[in-house]
Design a protein around this motif. Structure first.
Motif, short mmCIF file in Angstrom:
data_model
loop_
_atom_site.label_atom_id
_atom_site.label_comp_id
_atom_site.label_asym_id
_atom_site.label_seq_id
_atom_site.Cartn_x
_atom_site.Cartn_y
_atom_site.Cartn_z
N ASP A 6 1.24 -1.22 -0.02
CA ASP A 6 -0.03 0.23 -0.18
C ASP A 6 0.98 1.46 -0.32
O ASP A 6 1.22 0.89 0.96
N LYS A 7 1.29 1.91 -0.98
CA LYS A 7 1.57 2.90 -0.92
C LYS A 7 1.74 3.76 -0.49
O LYS A 7 2.13 5.41 0.07
N ASP A 8 0.29 4.82 -0.06
CA ASP A 8 -0.12 4.97 0.24
C ASP A 8 0.10 4.69 1.57
O ASP A 8 0.17 6.02 2.80
N GLY A 14 11.84 1.21 5.82
CA GLY A 14 12.76 -0.18 5.14
C GLY A 14 12.40 -1.16 6.17
O GLY A 14 13.66 -1.71 5.63
N GLN A 15 11.95 -1.49 6.45
CA GLN A 15 12.25 -3.27 7.59
C GLN A 15 11.90 -4.04 6.85
O GLN A 15 12.90 -5.25 6.65
N CYS A 16 10.79 -3.53 5.69
CA CYS A 16 11.07 -4.97 4.61
C CYS A 16 12.38 -5.13 4.17
O CYS A 16 12.51 -6.85 3.84
N SER A 32 9.31 1.88 -0.49
CA SER A 32 8.96 0.41 -0.01
C SER A 32 8.44 -0.27 -1.80
O SER A 32 7.69 0.22 -2.39
N THR A 33 9.47 -1.23 -2.54
CA THR A 33 9.24 -1.56 -3.91
C THR A 33 9.18 -2.92 -3.85
O THR A 33 10.27 -3.02 -2.98
N VAL A 56 3.54 0.04 9.81
CA VAL A 56 2.41 0.62 9.74
C VAL A 56 1.78 -0.23 8.82
O VAL A 56 0.72 -0.38 8.69
N SER A 57 2.09 -1.18 8.54
CA SER A 57 1.14 -2.93 8.10
C SER A 57 0.96 -2.37 6.48
O SER A 57 -0.95 -3.28 5.70
N ALA A 58 2.12 -2.14 5.34
CA ALA A 58 1.76 -1.91 4.50
C ALA A 58 1.51 -2.56 3.49
O ALA A 58 1.29 -2.66 2.40
N ILE A 59 2.32 -4.49 3.94
CA ILE A 59 2.62 -4.64 2.82
C ILE A 59 1.28 -6.13 4.22
O ILE A 59 1.09 -6.46 4.79
#
Length: 66
Positions: A6-8, A14-16, A32-33, A56-59
């Motif tokens: 979730d790019k927003d 950078g943890q991923c 992240s990408t 932020v649970s973006a993945i």
């Protein structure tokens, strides 16, 4: 496995990329990408850890059969 970022929501922590550097990287803006060609995680066991590490649970991960 299908990986969504979730790019927003991404804050560029950078943890991923630290957890699964073979799958995730950061773009020129620091967000992240996925590394080209690794969009499915390609069986990397650290992908799940990378998703858990995101502050932020973006993945999100999902099985393509679902």
């Amino acid at each position: 496995m299908h990986i969504d970022i979730d790019k927003d929501a991404c804050i560029g922590a950078g943890q991923c990329a630290l957890a699964a550097p073979g799958v995730f990287t950061q773009d020129d803006d620091g967000y992240s990408t996925l590394i080209p060609g690794r969009e499915d995680g390609d069986g990397d066991p650290m992908v799940r850890e990378a998703a858990r590490a995101c502050p932020v649970s973006a993945i999100t991960l999902r099985d393509p059969a679902d």
